[in-house]
Design a protein around this motif. Structure first.
Motif, PDB file in Angstrom:
ATOM      1  N   LEU A  31     -75.438  -8.312 -90.880  1.00  0.00           N
ATOM      2  CA  LEU A  31     -74.664  -9.532 -91.099  1.00  0.00           C
ATOM      3  C   LEU A  31     -74.067  -9.599 -92.499  1.00  0.00           C
ATOM      4  O   LEU A  31     -72.851  -9.689 -92.657  1.00  0.00           O
ATOM      5  CB  LEU A  31     -75.529 -10.769 -90.823  1.00  0.00           C
ATOM      6  N   MET A  32     -74.913  -9.536 -93.510  1.00  0.00           N
ATOM      7  CA  MET A  32     -74.401  -9.654 -94.871  1.00  0.00           C
ATOM      8  C   MET A  32     -73.605  -8.409 -95.264  1.00  0.00           C
ATOM      9  O   MET A  32     -72.650  -8.487 -96.044  1.00  0.00           O
ATOM     10  CB  MET A  32     -75.550  -9.921 -95.842  1.00  0.00           C
ATOM     11  N   GLY A  33     -73.972  -7.291 -94.703  1.00  0.00           N
ATOM     12  CA  GLY A  33     -73.222  -6.070 -94.976  1.00  0.00           C
ATOM     13  C   GLY A  33     -71.852  -6.057 -94.346  1.00  0.00           C
ATOM     14  O   GLY A  33     -71.016  -5.208 -94.678  1.00  0.00           O
ATOM     15  N   ARG A  34     -71.579  -6.986 -93.435  1.00  0.00           N
ATOM     16  CA  ARG A  34     -70.277  -7.065 -92.782  1.00  0.00           C
ATOM     17  C   ARG A  34     -69.575  -8.386 -93.052  1.00  0.00           C
ATOM     18  O   ARG A  34     -68.708  -8.803 -92.284  1.00  0.00           O
ATOM     19  CB  ARG A  34     -70.420  -6.826 -91.277  1.00  0.00           C
ATOM     20  N   GLU A 193     -66.746 -15.741 -88.830  1.00  0.00           N
ATOM     21  CA  GLU A 193     -66.175 -14.431 -88.507  1.00  0.00           C
ATOM     22  C   GLU A 193     -67.276 -13.377 -88.370  1.00  0.00           C
ATOM     23  O   GLU A 193     -67.220 -12.526 -87.481  1.00  0.00           O
ATOM     24  CB  GLU A 193     -65.174 -14.015 -89.591  1.00  0.00           C
ATOM     25  N   VAL A 194     -68.284 -13.439 -89.241  1.00  0.00           N
ATOM     26  CA  VAL A 194     -69.424 -12.524 -89.107  1.00  0.00           C
ATOM     27  C   VAL A 194     -70.120 -12.755 -87.770  1.00  0.00           C
ATOM     28  O   VAL A 194     -70.461 -11.805 -87.061  1.00  0.00           O
ATOM     29  CB  VAL A 194     -70.418 -12.718 -90.275  1.00  0.00           C
ATOM     30  N   ALA A 195     -70.329 -14.032 -87.401  1.00  0.00           N
ATOM     31  CA  ALA A 195     -70.961 -14.350 -86.120  1.00  0.00           C
ATOM     32  C   ALA A 195     -70.132 -13.828 -84.957  1.00  0.00           C
ATOM     33  O   ALA A 195     -70.669 -13.275 -83.989  1.00  0.00           O
ATOM     34  CB  ALA A 195     -71.166 -15.862 -86.003  1.00  0.00           C
ATOM     35  N   ARG A 196     -68.818 -13.990 -85.040  1.00  0.00           N
ATOM     36  CA  ARG A 196     -67.949 -13.517 -83.956  1.00  0.00           C
ATOM     37  C   ARG A 196     -68.031 -12.002 -83.814  1.00  0.00           C
ATOM     38  O   ARG A 196     -68.134 -11.473 -82.697  1.00  0.00           O
ATOM     39  CB  ARG A 196     -66.503 -13.932 -84.231  1.00  0.00           C
ATOM     40  N   ARG A 197     -68.013 -11.290 -84.923  1.00  0.00           N
ATOM     41  CA  ARG A 197     -68.039  -9.829 -84.872  1.00  0.00           C
ATOM     42  C   ARG A 197     -69.380  -9.294 -84.380  1.00  0.00           C
ATOM     43  O   ARG A 197     -69.447  -8.208 -83.790  1.00  0.00           O
ATOM     44  CB  ARG A 197     -67.716  -9.251 -86.246  1.00  0.00           C
ATOM     45  N   HIS A 331     -69.849 -14.102 -70.799  1.00  0.00           N
ATOM     46  CA  HIS A 331     -68.977 -12.948 -70.943  1.00  0.00           C
ATOM     47  C   HIS A 331     -67.990 -13.227 -72.056  1.00  0.00           C
ATOM     48  O   HIS A 331     -67.327 -14.252 -72.059  1.00  0.00           O
ATOM     49  CB  HIS A 331     -68.232 -12.663 -69.632  1.00  0.00           C
ATOM     50  N   VAL A 332     -67.921 -12.317 -73.003  1.00  0.00           N
ATOM     51  CA  VAL A 332     -67.040 -12.472 -74.146  1.00  0.00           C
ATOM     52  C   VAL A 332     -66.043 -11.343 -74.153  1.00  0.00           C
ATOM     53  O   VAL A 332     -66.418 -10.164 -74.112  1.00  0.00           O
ATOM     54  CB  VAL A 332     -67.847 -12.465 -75.466  1.00  0.00           C
ATOM     55  N   ALA A 333     -64.755 -11.685 -74.175  1.00  0.00           N
ATOM     56  CA  ALA A 333     -63.747 -10.652 -74.275  1.00  0.00           C
ATOM     57  C   ALA A 333     -63.643 -10.241 -75.728  1.00  0.00           C
ATOM     58  O   ALA A 333     -63.518 -11.065 -76.622  1.00  0.00           O
ATOM     59  CB  ALA A 333     -62.399 -11.194 -73.798  1.00  0.00           C
ATOM     60  N   ALA A 334     -63.737  -8.943 -76.012  1.00  0.00           N
ATOM     61  CA  ALA A 334     -63.685  -8.483 -77.388  1.00  0.00           C
ATOM     62  C   ALA A 334     -63.142  -7.077 -77.445  1.00  0.00           C
ATOM     63  O   ALA A 334     -63.153  -6.345 -76.461  1.00  0.00           O
ATOM     64  CB  ALA A 334     -65.087  -8.521 -78.008  1.00  0.00           C
ATOM     65  N   PRO A 339     -70.301  -0.396 -85.134  1.00  0.00           N
ATOM     66  CA  PRO A 339     -71.742  -0.528 -85.244  1.00  0.00           C
ATOM     67  C   PRO A 339     -72.132  -1.917 -85.733  1.00  0.00           C
ATOM     68  O   PRO A 339     -71.520  -2.478 -86.624  1.00  0.00           O
ATOM     69  CB  PRO A 339     -72.090   0.551 -86.294  1.00  0.00           C
ATOM     70  N   CYS A 340     -73.210  -2.453 -85.131  1.00  0.00           N
ATOM     71  CA  CYS A 340     -73.719  -3.799 -85.431  1.00  0.00           C
ATOM     72  C   CYS A 340     -72.821  -4.883 -84.878  1.00  0.00           C
ATOM     73  O   CYS A 340     -73.003  -6.038 -85.198  1.00  0.00           O
ATOM     74  CB  CYS A 340     -73.876  -4.026 -86.934  1.00  0.00           C
ATOM     75  N   GLU A 341     -71.837  -4.550 -84.041  1.00  0.00           N
ATOM     76  CA  GLU A 341     -70.938  -5.582 -83.539  1.00  0.00           C
ATOM     77  C   GLU A 341     -71.063  -5.776 -82.043  1.00  0.00           C
ATOM     78  O   GLU A 341     -70.260  -6.452 -81.436  1.00  0.00           O
ATOM     79  CB  GLU A 341     -69.491  -5.213 -83.888  1.00  0.00           C
TER      80      GLU A 341
END
Length: 342
Positions: A31-34, A193-197, A331-334, A339-341
């Motif tokens: 999280l913090m790294g992104r 944005e971090v939460a979304r990713r 279901h989330v469209a993304a 990595p980590c996402e």
């Protein structure tokens, strides 16, 4: 030689111990790294350290090699202490081990210090939580209170922010805590944005209470057990103290006194607890509306149900069902996840 290699970034040190839960180590890095600025620049540098660098045992069947030692704590702006399932830190008397105490002695004044799950034991053993409100995993609450009576423990919340010291509850609450720190440092837009990713909610409803099963213990010798069994079979109906007392052929006054002696709460409190538990089951296992659930559990109306449910669990019936409904999912469209996402 400096541990942190990127000047200008907020420096986060994650202090690990033997018995580390690998998922908790990944949370701050992920999280913090992104967390990035609007222009795409990183906002944090996250490093892993230990009281003694080298191989650190994890809860899994592997070890991790930690390059950095306690010197990282002297440079950190934020220190995060994850949980470890080996109970050698702190000792059973609440004291911190000498190697860990020496590491903590390197922390600079003004450093923000946070814990994930039972990492709160380390913060408490260092005296950082004395006179403060804190949380840890609900299952460790009794031990925590025994070792650290000067800490105001709140076992129902997801995290507690006391300014320079923060604590979080069980494993996933580390996500909530890191998002909160990002939000505090850089605002909601960055945290969202971090939460979304990472495909997690930017904010979760309620606290630990919704995850805890709290059945009222049944006494071995009981003069009110027949009434309780009868009540459980009739929870959908309005129940009076006289009806309960009649099941034991007692006066209301005698029944109420004996009930409290045996169960530890009043008959009305016990009825509410049992009705809330029945509501939880129906929300998890059925498609009944809140009005129908209220009718089947003796609350009478949806508004009364919501009031008691919120007071007991800190979350609304709708939010609880969304979290725990059997077979539910989203279901989330993304775009393809880095990595980590995902």
């Amino acid at each position: 030689m400096a541990v942190f290699a990127r000047p200008g970034l907020h420096r986060v040190a994650v202090l690990v111990r033997h018995g580390l839960l690998p998922i908790e180590l990944g949370i701050p890095h992920c999280l913090m790294g992104r967390a990035w600025s609007a222009s795409g620049e990183p906002l944090y540098e996250v490093v892993t350290c230990a009281a003694a660098p080298g191989a650190i045992r994890t809860e899994g069947d592997f070890t991790i090699n930690v390059e950095h030692g306690p010197e990282a704590l002297a440079e950190a702006d934020t220190l995060i202490v994850p949980a470890a399932h080996e109970r050698d830190e702190p000792y059973d008397n609440g004291a911190m081990s000498p190697p860990l105490a020496e590491a903590f002695a390197r922390i600079r004044p003004g450093t923000r210090i946070a814990s994930i799950c039972t990492g709160a034991f380390v913060l408490a053993s260092a005296g950082l939580l004395d006179g403060k409100r804190a949380t840890t995993h609900w299952s460790a609450g009794a031990r925590f209170q025994r070792l650290f009576p000067s800490v105001e423990l709140d076992s129902d919340v997801l995290y507690v922010d006391e300014g320079s010291v923060l604590t979080s509850a069980g494993i996933a609450s580390g996500v909530d805590l890191c998002l909160h720190m990002i939000r505090r440092d850089h605002g909601s837009a960055v945290a969202n944005e971090v939460a979304r990713r990472t495909v997690v909610p930017p904010h979760r409803d309620g606290g630990q209470a919704q995850f805890i099963r709290r059945p009222v213990p049944e006494p071995r010798l009981s003069s009110t057990g027949t009434a309780r069994a009868w009540a459980l079979d009739h929870l959908q109906h309005p129940l009076t103290l006289k009806q309960l007392a009649d099941q034991e052929a007692m006066s209301v006054r005698t029944f109420t006194r004996r009930f409290r002696e045996e169960v530890g709460v009043s008959p009305q409190q016990w009825l509410t607890q049992q009705r809330v538990e029945r509501v939880r089951h129906l929300l998890e296992e059925s498609d009944l509306s809140v009005d129908q659930v209220a009718a089947r559990t003796g609350f009478g109306s949806a508004s009364t149900l919501r009031m008691h449910f919120q007071a007991s669990l800190g979350v609304s019936p709708t939010a609880y069902r969304r979290t725990f409904r059997t077979g539910s999912g989203g279901h989330v469209a993304a775009s393809p996840a880095a990595p980590c996402e995902g």
